[in-house]
Design a protein around this motif. Structure first.
Motif, PDB file in Angstrom:
ATOM      1  N   GLU A 144       0.856  -1.191   0.000  1.00  0.00           N
ATOM      2  CA  GLU A 144       0.000   0.000   0.000  1.00  0.00           C
ATOM      3  C   GLU A 144       0.888   1.237   0.000  1.00  0.00           C
ATOM      4  O   GLU A 144       1.997   1.221   0.516  1.00  0.00           O
ATOM      5  CB  GLU A 144      -0.950   0.014   1.199  1.00  0.00           C
ATOM      6  CG  GLU A 144      -0.261   0.062   2.535  1.00  0.00           C
ATOM      7  CD  GLU A 144      -1.220  -0.003   3.715  1.00  0.00           C
ATOM      8  OE1 GLU A 144      -2.443   0.128   3.512  1.00  0.00           O
ATOM      9  OE2 GLU A 144      -0.736  -0.181   4.843  1.00  0.00           O
ATOM     10  N   ILE A 145       0.369   2.287  -0.621  1.00  0.00           N
ATOM     11  CA  ILE A 145       1.195   3.446  -0.856  1.00  0.00           C
ATOM     12  C   ILE A 145       0.323   4.693  -0.818  1.00  0.00           C
ATOM     13  O   ILE A 145      -0.884   4.607  -1.024  1.00  0.00           O
ATOM     14  CB  ILE A 145       1.899   3.237  -2.224  1.00  0.00           C
ATOM     15  CG1 ILE A 145       3.139   4.070  -2.324  1.00  0.00           C
ATOM     16  CG2 ILE A 145       0.967   3.448  -3.398  1.00  0.00           C
ATOM     17  CD1 ILE A 145       4.106   3.495  -3.311  1.00  0.00           C
ATOM     18  N   TYR A 146       0.937   5.851  -0.515  1.00  0.00           N
ATOM     19  CA  TYR A 146       0.156   7.092  -0.435  1.00  0.00           C
ATOM     20  C   TYR A 146       0.191   7.866  -1.746  1.00  0.00           C
ATOM     21  O   TYR A 146       1.162   7.801  -2.491  1.00  0.00           O
ATOM     22  CB  TYR A 146       0.684   7.965   0.710  1.00  0.00           C
ATOM     23  CG  TYR A 146       0.501   7.332   2.058  1.00  0.00           C
ATOM     24  CD1 TYR A 146      -0.774   7.146   2.582  1.00  0.00           C
ATOM     25  CD2 TYR A 146       1.601   6.901   2.809  1.00  0.00           C
ATOM     26  CE1 TYR A 146      -0.959   6.549   3.822  1.00  0.00           C
ATOM     27  CE2 TYR A 146       1.430   6.302   4.054  1.00  0.00           C
ATOM     28  CZ  TYR A 146       0.147   6.128   4.553  1.00  0.00           C
ATOM     29  OH  TYR A 146      -0.031   5.534   5.769  1.00  0.00           O
ATOM     30  N   GLN A 147      -0.858   8.665  -1.963  1.00  0.00           N
ATOM     31  CA  GLN A 147      -1.018   9.428  -3.209  1.00  0.00           C
ATOM     32  C   GLN A 147       0.107  10.419  -3.464  1.00  0.00           C
ATOM     33  O   GLN A 147       0.443  10.707  -4.606  1.00  0.00           O
ATOM     34  CB  GLN A 147      -2.331  10.215  -3.166  1.00  0.00           C
ATOM     35  CG  GLN A 147      -3.533   9.398  -3.538  1.00  0.00           C
ATOM     36  CD  GLN A 147      -4.819  10.125  -3.171  1.00  0.00           C
ATOM     37  OE1 GLN A 147      -5.231  10.100  -2.020  1.00  0.00           O
ATOM     38  NE2 GLN A 147      -5.417  10.784  -4.145  1.00  0.00           N
ATOM     39  N   ALA A 154       8.215   5.441  -4.715  1.00  0.00           N
ATOM     40  CA  ALA A 154       7.383   4.232  -4.732  1.00  0.00           C
ATOM     41  C   ALA A 154       8.218   3.009  -5.124  1.00  0.00           C
ATOM     42  O   ALA A 154       8.065   1.931  -4.559  1.00  0.00           O
ATOM     43  CB  ALA A 154       6.213   4.411  -5.691  1.00  0.00           C
ATOM     44  N   VAL A 173      -3.460   2.176  -3.435  1.00  0.00           N
ATOM     45  CA  VAL A 173      -3.233   3.516  -2.914  1.00  0.00           C
ATOM     46  C   VAL A 173      -4.248   3.802  -1.816  1.00  0.00           C
ATOM     47  O   VAL A 173      -5.451   3.560  -1.992  1.00  0.00           O
ATOM     48  CB  VAL A 173      -3.348   4.562  -4.046  1.00  0.00           C
ATOM     49  CG1 VAL A 173      -2.934   5.931  -3.544  1.00  0.00           C
ATOM     50  CG2 VAL A 173      -2.506   4.139  -5.247  1.00  0.00           C
ATOM     51  N   ILE A 198       2.055   9.534  -7.513  1.00  0.00           N
ATOM     52  CA  ILE A 198       1.167   8.374  -7.616  1.00  0.00           C
ATOM     53  C   ILE A 198      -0.280   8.818  -7.881  1.00  0.00           C
ATOM     54  O   ILE A 198      -0.995   8.207  -8.674  1.00  0.00           O
ATOM     55  CB  ILE A 198       1.249   7.516  -6.331  1.00  0.00           C
ATOM     56  CG1 ILE A 198       2.637   6.882  -6.202  1.00  0.00           C
ATOM     57  CG2 ILE A 198       0.168   6.446  -6.303  1.00  0.00           C
ATOM     58  CD1 ILE A 198       3.045   5.976  -7.351  1.00  0.00           C
ATOM     59  N   MET A 202      -2.390   6.775 -10.711  1.00  0.00           N
ATOM     60  CA  MET A 202      -3.293   5.692 -10.293  1.00  0.00           C
ATOM     61  C   MET A 202      -4.648   5.788 -10.982  1.00  0.00           C
ATOM     62  O   MET A 202      -5.036   6.840 -11.492  1.00  0.00           O
ATOM     63  CB  MET A 202      -3.509   5.768  -8.779  1.00  0.00           C
ATOM     64  CG  MET A 202      -4.324   6.973  -8.365  1.00  0.00           C
ATOM     65  SD  MET A 202      -4.533   7.030  -6.586  1.00  0.00           S
ATOM     66  CE  MET A 202      -6.020   8.036  -6.480  1.00  0.00           C
ATOM     67  N   ASP A 204      -8.510   5.740 -10.086  1.00  0.00           N
ATOM     68  CA  ASP A 204      -9.324   5.860  -8.863  1.00  0.00           C
ATOM     69  C   ASP A 204     -10.611   5.041  -8.960  1.00  0.00           C
ATOM     70  O   ASP A 204     -11.413   5.034  -8.033  1.00  0.00           O
ATOM     71  CB  ASP A 204      -9.592   7.329  -8.499  1.00  0.00           C
ATOM     72  CG  ASP A 204     -10.293   8.084  -9.619  1.00  0.00           C
ATOM     73  OD1 ASP A 204     -10.673   7.444 -10.623  1.00  0.00           O
ATOM     74  OD2 ASP A 204     -10.450   9.310  -9.479  1.00  0.00           O
TER      75      ASP A 204
END
Ligand code: ATP
Ligand code: MG
Length: 275
Positions: A144-147, A154, A173, A198, A202, A204
């Motif tokens: 999991e990763i942040y915007q 990343a 995300v 990101i 990404m 959404d």
């Protein structure tokens, strides 16, 4: 030389029985874990007991992942409990939970007590989910990763997380409260410029399943959308886990034999578990 060769099997077994650990490990670990398992399952108990002391928990975990659930219980029971706990801790959490569900409650409690807190807590969470739901088959080892993260950060992060993750092909995300807000694939990531955020990369429109969803519906969804994995969320859309396509193959086997039993008029009571 491989496991289907009887001479090779005898040679390996002799090395194990004589305590020639280095020679045994060299030949044994050279095989694919699936072949290691095939060899291992043919051994008498006294040799198995030797082998538990020759292998690391991680090496044993790789073997366990190929053993049928029905055959696992006696193996876990004959292992030294400390070793068993370490082996289970090394396994993917979904596989670990499957095994613990086969064991007596008091055995589970003692294994979880020996295990380090981080692994024990993750497993305890998963043990709560109802059988045949998304929650019961998901694993918590996802990326999991942040915007606000950049592509280059990343990549660094993914490199660090990769050894433990069940799949690194999708990055999910999340926002600061761990709500699932997007997804991108490894392909999306490696073709992007390194300073892109990101958030701008990404998608959404991320599809997910609820923890309570029936595993059969999850299987259908993975099949229809051709994903390699699907994220699992709670009722507030917090990301809890992922289900990968290999878990879905097991579900399809299980559901097919359930349907077959119904057709054949075999009742649930007569049918052996998980066959
Ligand atoms: P493509 O099919 O575009 O060539 P691919 O084969 O590399 O890509 P796929 O697994 O087909 O990868 O995923 C395609 C796209 O689907 C990826 O860009 C990914 O961001 C997106 N995706 C993955 N999981 C989900 C999901 N749960 N919900 C929505 N989109 C997703
Ligand atoms: Mg594709």
């Amino acid at each position: 030389k491989n496991v289907s060769d009887a001479f090779f099997r005898d040679e390996l077994q002799t090395l194990a029985a004589n305590g020639q650990i280095d020679a045994f490990r060299g030949k044994f670990l050279d095989m694919h874990p699936y072949d290691q398992t095939a060899f291992f399952m043919e051994l008498p108990e006294d040799i198995r007991l030797h082998i538990y002391t020759y292998l690391s928990p991680e090496e044993m975990a790789a073997i366990m992942e190929h053993i049928e659930l029905d055959d696992i219980k006696p193996l876990v029971t004959e292992m030294d409990p400390r070793f068993a706990a370490m082996v289970i801790a090394e396994m993917a959490t979904d596989d670990a939970v499957d095994i613990l569900n086969e064991l007596r409650k008091d055995v589970v409690v003692s294994l979880l007590t020996i295990m380090d807190d981080k692994n024990a807590d993750e497993i305890k969470e998963l043990l709560h989910y109802e059988e045949k739901t998304a929650g019961s088959i998901m694993t918590t080892e996802f990326v999991e990763i942040y915007q606000a993260t950049t592509v280059s950060d990343a990549m660094q992060y993914l490199k660090a997380e990769a050894p433990e993750a069940e799949t690194i092909y999708y990055l999910y995300v999340v926002d600061a409260d761990k709500h699932l807000v997007g997804v991108l694939s490894l392909r999306d990531l490696i073709i992007a410029d390194s300073d892109v955020k990101i958030a701008d990369l990404m998608s959404d429109k991320v599809l997910s399943v609820s923890v309570a969803e029936d595993q059969e519906d999850v299987a259908r969804m993975i099949r229809d959308y051709d994903f390699l994995a699907l994220p699992v969320v709670d009722f507030q859309n917090h990301l809890l886990g992922i289900i990968t396509v290999d878990d879905i193959l097991d579900v399809m086997d299980e559901e097919a034999s359930d349907d077959y039993s119904k057709l054949a008029g075999v009742s649930d009571v007569e049918r052996p578990k998980d066959s």
